[in-house]
Design a protein around this motif. Structure first.
Motif, PDB file in Angstrom:
ATOM      1  N   LYS A 163     -63.012 -17.665 -42.814  1.00  0.00           N
ATOM      2  CA  LYS A 163     -62.566 -17.262 -41.478  1.00  0.00           C
ATOM      3  C   LYS A 163     -62.900 -15.802 -41.183  1.00  0.00           C
ATOM      4  O   LYS A 163     -62.603 -15.314 -40.087  1.00  0.00           O
ATOM      5  CB  LYS A 163     -61.056 -17.482 -41.351  1.00  0.00           C
ATOM      6  CG  LYS A 163     -60.639 -18.932 -41.468  1.00  0.00           C
ATOM      7  CD  LYS A 163     -59.129 -19.085 -41.335  1.00  0.00           C
ATOM      8  CE  LYS A 163     -58.721 -20.556 -41.439  1.00  0.00           C
ATOM      9  NZ  LYS A 163     -57.254 -20.722 -41.381  1.00  0.00           N
ATOM     10  N   LYS A 165     -61.434 -13.258 -42.274  1.00  0.00           N
ATOM     11  CA  LYS A 165     -60.150 -12.657 -41.905  1.00  0.00           C
ATOM     12  C   LYS A 165     -59.569 -11.915 -43.110  1.00  0.00           C
ATOM     13  O   LYS A 165     -59.430 -12.487 -44.196  1.00  0.00           O
ATOM     14  CB  LYS A 165     -59.176 -13.754 -41.453  1.00  0.00           C
ATOM     15  CG  LYS A 165     -57.793 -13.238 -41.109  1.00  0.00           C
ATOM     16  CD  LYS A 165     -56.857 -14.386 -40.752  1.00  0.00           C
ATOM     17  CE  LYS A 165     -55.444 -13.883 -40.470  1.00  0.00           C
ATOM     18  NZ  LYS A 165     -54.514 -14.990 -40.185  1.00  0.00           N
ATOM     19  N   LYS A 323     -71.528 -12.909 -30.062  1.00  0.00           N
ATOM     20  CA  LYS A 323     -71.017 -12.987 -28.687  1.00  0.00           C
ATOM     21  C   LYS A 323     -71.952 -12.316 -27.676  1.00  0.00           C
ATOM     22  O   LYS A 323     -71.898 -12.633 -26.487  1.00  0.00           O
ATOM     23  CB  LYS A 323     -69.631 -12.342 -28.607  1.00  0.00           C
ATOM     24  CG  LYS A 323     -68.558 -13.080 -29.385  1.00  0.00           C
ATOM     25  CD  LYS A 323     -67.228 -12.333 -29.304  1.00  0.00           C
ATOM     26  CE  LYS A 323     -66.178 -12.982 -30.191  1.00  0.00           C
ATOM     27  NZ  LYS A 323     -64.909 -12.229 -30.167  1.00  0.00           N
ATOM     28  N   ASP A 464     -63.931 -27.935 -34.303  1.00  0.00           N
ATOM     29  CA  ASP A 464     -63.602 -26.834 -35.205  1.00  0.00           C
ATOM     30  C   ASP A 464     -63.884 -27.220 -36.654  1.00  0.00           C
ATOM     31  O   ASP A 464     -64.446 -26.443 -37.432  1.00  0.00           O
ATOM     32  CB  ASP A 464     -62.136 -26.429 -35.045  1.00  0.00           C
ATOM     33  CG  ASP A 464     -61.885 -25.657 -33.759  1.00  0.00           C
ATOM     34  OD1 ASP A 464     -62.816 -25.578 -32.932  1.00  0.00           O
ATOM     35  OD2 ASP A 464     -60.765 -25.157 -33.567  1.00  0.00           O
ATOM     36  N   PRO A 475     -64.752 -21.306 -35.356  1.00  0.00           N
ATOM     37  CA  PRO A 475     -64.800 -20.981 -33.924  1.00  0.00           C
ATOM     38  C   PRO A 475     -63.645 -20.089 -33.497  1.00  0.00           C
ATOM     39  O   PRO A 475     -62.607 -20.001 -34.154  1.00  0.00           O
ATOM     40  CB  PRO A 475     -64.688 -22.360 -33.249  1.00  0.00           C
ATOM     41  CG  PRO A 475     -65.064 -23.350 -34.301  1.00  0.00           C
ATOM     42  CD  PRO A 475     -64.609 -22.751 -35.595  1.00  0.00           C
ATOM     43  N   ILE A 476     -63.845 -19.435 -32.359  1.00  0.00           N
ATOM     44  CA  ILE A 476     -62.778 -18.634 -31.758  1.00  0.00           C
ATOM     45  C   ILE A 476     -61.596 -19.555 -31.485  1.00  0.00           C
ATOM     46  O   ILE A 476     -61.742 -20.590 -30.839  1.00  0.00           O
ATOM     47  CB  ILE A 476     -63.262 -18.003 -30.437  1.00  0.00           C
ATOM     48  CG1 ILE A 476     -64.468 -17.075 -30.682  1.00  0.00           C
ATOM     49  CG2 ILE A 476     -62.127 -17.228 -29.750  1.00  0.00           C
ATOM     50  CD1 ILE A 476     -65.171 -16.632 -29.415  1.00  0.00           C
ATOM     51  N   ASP A 498     -62.200 -12.876 -21.842  1.00  0.00           N
ATOM     52  CA  ASP A 498     -61.843 -13.677 -23.022  1.00  0.00           C
ATOM     53  C   ASP A 498     -62.393 -15.097 -22.912  1.00  0.00           C
ATOM     54  O   ASP A 498     -62.761 -15.711 -23.919  1.00  0.00           O
ATOM     55  CB  ASP A 498     -60.322 -13.748 -23.176  1.00  0.00           C
ATOM     56  CG  ASP A 498     -59.711 -12.378 -23.442  1.00  0.00           C
ATOM     57  OD1 ASP A 498     -60.374 -11.553 -24.108  1.00  0.00           O
ATOM     58  OD2 ASP A 498     -58.582 -12.137 -22.976  1.00  0.00           O
ATOM     59  N   TYR A 502     -65.322 -17.552 -25.575  1.00  0.00           N
ATOM     60  CA  TYR A 502     -64.720 -18.772 -26.120  1.00  0.00           C
ATOM     61  C   TYR A 502     -65.456 -20.016 -25.630  1.00  0.00           C
ATOM     62  O   TYR A 502     -65.856 -20.877 -26.420  1.00  0.00           O
ATOM     63  CB  TYR A 502     -63.238 -18.858 -25.727  1.00  0.00           C
ATOM     64  CG  TYR A 502     -62.631 -20.196 -26.075  1.00  0.00           C
ATOM     65  CD1 TYR A 502     -62.149 -20.449 -27.352  1.00  0.00           C
ATOM     66  CD2 TYR A 502     -62.577 -21.225 -25.134  1.00  0.00           C
ATOM     67  CE1 TYR A 502     -61.625 -21.693 -27.687  1.00  0.00           C
ATOM     68  CE2 TYR A 502     -62.053 -22.464 -25.455  1.00  0.00           C
ATOM     69  CZ  TYR A 502     -61.578 -22.692 -26.725  1.00  0.00           C
ATOM     70  OH  TYR A 502     -61.071 -23.927 -27.060  1.00  0.00           O
ATOM     71  N   GLU A 505     -69.243 -20.257 -26.677  1.00  0.00           N
ATOM     72  CA  GLU A 505     -69.382 -20.578 -28.101  1.00  0.00           C
ATOM     73  C   GLU A 505     -69.263 -22.083 -28.335  1.00  0.00           C
ATOM     74  O   GLU A 505     -69.966 -22.645 -29.178  1.00  0.00           O
ATOM     75  CB  GLU A 505     -68.326 -19.824 -28.920  1.00  0.00           C
ATOM     76  CG  GLU A 505     -68.496 -20.037 -30.418  1.00  0.00           C
ATOM     77  CD  GLU A 505     -67.333 -19.516 -31.230  1.00  0.00           C
ATOM     78  OE1 GLU A 505     -67.546 -18.581 -32.024  1.00  0.00           O
ATOM     79  OE2 GLU A 505     -66.207 -20.039 -31.077  1.00  0.00           O
TER      80      GLU A 505
END
Length: 933
Positions: A163, A165, A323, A464, A475-476, A498, A502, A505
């Motif tokens: 992710k 993250k 992006k 996803d 994915p976002i 935003d 999203y 994508e």
């Protein structure tokens, strides 16, 4: 010359097992061409290591790195507690030989590879992380394993590489409700079902965090457990204190694991072509070998050519997700540029954003398009001028959007153009949204259905999950954009800055999945399944769902009242049997009454300490006791009332007066459709009350409902697949198949057949299809288990071909990892080699899947052909319920519809499969579904 690890150094510790299992589950099975050795996980593992080496550069790059593995399954924790990790499923057979190869791969990439007998990888990671922190350096643990979160803080962080993250102290708090220094305390209370850490029964993560935050730490909590006000919680902590302390020792990582190497030995080393190239060549990874050879500036070693249809692994697109490649379309000129590009390419990935999931009521908010990976656009249409700090929002449209009608007018010719392929993920949804605004999208491809055709039974097919698994990209997420609960907003309230990345994508991911999946259909030999059973069903279902079926609200209300009265009557009878009033709907109170107050034997308590009182328990007790029978009757009425007579009224569309269910094509691995919002496939028909529900489904004035239902299709398919001559002959002769079976089994002449003997044979006939056990048959017939097992044994003696079919099917599933329908649908059986309680279920599922799947394929083929067959009739197809199709037709045309539909259904297998038995279809008609059925 190496310097001693210290300040300024950065250690990366990679959780090897996480990489391996991620690689194994991310790709379809793959074998080495030369000898058939499974190498799918090794291929994925090497790709992940290569990406790791490529991306970890720059000022924050690691100075030291190691991949840490588990040495074996037995560790010091098993000596503490022999049940530790005892319930883990066995490693898949095709993964086992790949484990040592992943160690070789790590060494080939010139990365330190470490493990320690008697200790888990997590203990080695803990020890190294603490050493790095103590020496003044930093450590990043590349894993998402929650057990490692106790180490985070003071220079140690975690990175979920999948992710991308980072997990710091605040991230740990978000997961556990406590900071890292108290994670062990929370885990000790909550336990872990995966690792079989017992914990405190009935206490989960949230409750554990509340208790630890209130009392400070685990020792203080256990010392002061007597102060806790909730009796159950207090007793649990007092009675299970030793078990909780044991759990703490099990989850606490050993930060002093004895190691025979130092941090300095883990210094980052450059890839060595002399080490790496021979390994990659030995694995026969042609694409990866060439790519890495190019990067290292060496000539790739020769690998014997393998056919293009068997590549080493489906490669993730080299184009990164960025992006900056996504744009907003806000003028006609900009949109025309995209339309021109679409016509140049001949295909486009398209996705819609809406205000909700119900296609019949949702508004179209925007449309995204993609014709080239990494380049996509979003056309916002009705986004509101909304800001997060605006309490009430605004109905004014945000600036920078095309007028809705202008955009649709420009897009309609392209979306309906037969020369342009429209690619979607779950295209049925988007097609229905476009149909609401007068656009009929065709032709289509659907990445969700491609995945389903190839991977049915392996994993789910949402975008996803597919992106994560096959593109290596998360994915976002939508939740941060929309929020949750009462404060949630719809997509038209999402700010454009935003919404654009999203939405764009989604189209980008869809195109990439299509580029990956389309050639794979042929390689996995499921092109025919996709082209004849999946893709053409989309417009058929979309039309059925949009048509809906009329439901009479007054009939439902009357039934609801009648069910309430019947439930009240049953409650009075139940209270009289028990001798007092209680909450009949409370499983806990019922369990106490049955097993404590009435002393009925057989009560078993679950983890919460309450007795189990599920339907299976009550059905067993009902063979001997009256109270469980009454409870079952009450529960059935309660379910009918809440699920159908009450809930169906909420699903009546105010504009159409009809109920519009939604069918999931990928709802079951066997090919059966699933119905939801509302589910119309689970309306019970075995009881009079359940059958009455169908009375509320009615025809419009001047029309009739017609139901056509395959007669015993799965038994007919069993007779064909298992080659049971006695069954085939009985079907050819038009015999009562259940009476014939009873006659064969029980040596009873047909003329002396009794309803009870026939009923038993019917239960066995249908039970065998689903792999029923003697225990299950005993429950169905309410007879002793030994007698039921005797029936099954006699059945197999009289029809030995069925046992042969079952044994052969299980063997095929174990060898290939899937079973097949007569039409070529593959149903994967990943748990077929499982041990323990799951083994029987997996085997029964594998036996049933070719039969149920073939029946599902037959009715799919019929549905695909049906619109053309009834195009000239004043009729519409409304519902599919497993083996039944329901139509609405103008009065006077019922006979013509029945003939046309029956011809299609009975000939649905032709010409692909020539069945040894005929398919018979029963027809009925009437003003409501109950009469028609």
């Amino acid at each position: 010359m190496s310097t001693t690890f210290g300040k300024g150094h950065h250690l990366h510790l990679i959780d090897g097992s996480a990489f391996i299992f991620r690689a194994y589950h991310a790709l379809p099975p793959l074998t080495r061409k030369s000898d058939g050795l499974p190498i799918g996980a090794v291929s994925g593992f090497c790709n992940m290591l290569q990406r790791y080496v490529e991306t970890n550069t720059g000022p924050d790059a690691p100075t030291h790195v190691a991949v840490i593995f588990d040495k074996g399954s037995h560790t010091f924790r098993n000596d503490m507690y022999d049940q530790y990790k005892a319930n883990r499923e066995a490693m898949p057979e095709d993964l086992r030989p790949q484990i040592p190869l992943t160690r070789q791969a790590t060494i080939a990439f010139n990365i330190a590879c470490e493990e320690k007998e008697g200790f888990e990888a997590d203990d080695i990671i803990a020890t190294l992380a603490v050493q790095a922190r103590t020496a003044g350096g930093r450590c990043t643990i590349i894993s998402s394993d929650k057990d490692l979160m106790q180490l985070v803080g003071d220079g140690v962080e975690m990175l979920d590489a999948m992710k991308n993250k980072r997990i710091d102290r605040d991230g740990v708090f978000e997961k556990f409700g406590v900071y890292p220094d108290r994670v062990v305390d929370v885990q000790a209370l909550a336990g872990d079902s995966v690792d079989n850490v017992p914990g405190a029964p009935g206490i989960g993560i949230k409750t554990a965090a509340l208790l630890i935050n209130e009392y400070g730490d685990l020792d203080a909590l256990l010392e002061r457990a007597g102060e806790i006000k909730q009796p159950k919680r207090r007793e649990t902590l007092i009675n299970h204190a030793d078990q909780i302390r044991l759990s703490r020792r099990l989850v606490l990582l050993d930060e002093n694991t004895p190691l025979d190497f130092t941090l300095d030995d883990l210094e980052v080393r450059e890839p060595d072509a002399d080490l790496l190239m021979p390994f990659l060549a030995e694995m026969e990874f042609r694409t990866l070998t060439k790519r890495i050879a190019d990067q290292l500036g060496v000539t790739p070693p020769a690998i014997e050519d393998t056919p293009a249809t068997a590549p080493d692994a489906p490669e993730v697109a080299d184009i990164p997700f960025d992006k900056s490649g996504y744009s907003k379309v806000s003028t006609g000129a900009e949109l025309q540029e995209w339309i021109d590009r679409i016509y140049e390419r001949g295909y486009v990935a398209v996705d819609t954003e809406t205000t909700g999931l119900n296609e019949m009521t949702a508004d179209l908010v925007g449309i995204s398009l993609c014709v080239e990976a990494g380049q996509a656009c979003y056309i916002p249409l009705i986004h509101k001028a909304y800001r997060g700090d605006d309490l009430f929002g605004s109905d004014d449209l945000a600036e920078g959007q095309m007028p809705l009608n202008d955009a649709l007018e420009m897009l309609k010719p392209m979306l309906e153009d037969p020369s342009i392929l429209k690619i979607g993920q779950n295209m049925k949804y988007d097609a229905k949204i476009f149909a609401q605004v007068g656009i009929h999208v065709a032709p289509i491809d659907d990445t969700m259905l491609m995945s389903y055709a190839m991977h049915g039974g392996l994993h789910n097919h949402g975008m996803d999950a597919l992106s994560d698994r096959y593109l290596g990209h998360t994915p976002i997420p939508i939740k941060p954009l929309l929020g949750s609960g009462k404060s949630a907003i719809t997509f038209d309230k999402v700010p454009l800055e935003d919404a654009v990345p999203y939405a764009a994508e989604d189209a980008d991911i869809t195109l990439r999945l299509w580029q990956k999946f389309k050639p794979m259909l042929h390689r996995t030999q499921v092109t025919r399944v996709y082209e004849t059973l999946e893709r053409p069903l989309v417009p058929v279902l979309a039309q059925m769902e949009r048509t809906g079926i009329k439901v009479d609200r007054d009939t439902l209300s009357r039934m609801s009242n009648a069910f309430s009265q019947s439930m009240a009557g049953l409650e009075d009878e139940i209270y009289e049997m028990v001798g007092r009033k209680f909450n009949v709907g409370s499983p806990k109170q019922l369990g106490e009454i049955l097993f404590d107050e009435m002393g009925i034997e057989g009560g078993k308590k679950g983890k919460t300490g309450a007795y189990a009182t599920g339907a299976d328990v009550l059905e067993d007790l009902a063979t001997e006791h009256e109270l469980p029978r009454r409870i079952l009757d009450w529960r059935q009425l309660s379910k009918l009332k809440s699920t159908y007579t009450d809930a169906l009224q909420e699903h009546i569309n105010p504009d159409t007066g009809r109920v519009h269910t939604s069918y999931s094509i990928t709802g079951a691995s066997t090919g059966r459709l699933a119905s939801n919002s509302p589910n119309l496939q689970n309306i019970p028909i075995r009881t009079e009350e359940g059958r009455r529900i169908r009375e509320a489904f009615v025809a419009e004035d001047g029309k009739t409902l017609v139901a056509l239902d395959y007669s015993q299709i799965e038994l007919r398919i069993l007779a064909h697949i298992a080659d049971i001559e006695a069954l085939k002959q009985a079907f050819r002769d038009g015999q009562d198949i259940h009476a014939m079976t009873a006659s064969e089994m029980f040596d009873v002449p047909m003329e002396n057949m009794t309803p009870d003997i026939r009923r038993r044979a019917k239960a066995i006939n249908f039970g065998v299809i689903y792999g029923i056990s003697g225990f299950g048959l005993a429950r169905n017939l309410r007879i002793p288990r030994s007698e039921a097992q005797g029936f099954i044994d006699r059945y197999f003696e009289r029809f030995p071909g069925i046992r042969t079919y079952m044994d052969d099917t299980k063997a095929f599933a174990k060898e290939h990892g899937y079973v097949q329908t007569l039409f070529g649908r593959r149903i994967h059986t990943p748990n077929i080699a499982a041990k323990g309680p799951h083994a029987g279920f997996a085997a029964r599922a594998a036996i049933n899947a070719p039969i149920q799947g073939t029946a599902a394929d037959v009715i799919r083929r019929a549905m695909v052909r049906m619109p053309d067959a009834i195009a000239d009739l004043p009729a519409k197809m409304l519902l599919q319920v497993h083996d039944e199709l329901l139509f609405e037709v103008e009065q006077g045309a019922e006979g013509a519809l029945i003939k046309a539909a029956r011809d299609v259904m009975e000939g649905a297998a032709d010409p692909v499969v020539k069945l040894d038995v005929t398919l018979n279809v029963d027809a009925g008609q009437g003003p409501n579904w109950a009469v028609a059925h």
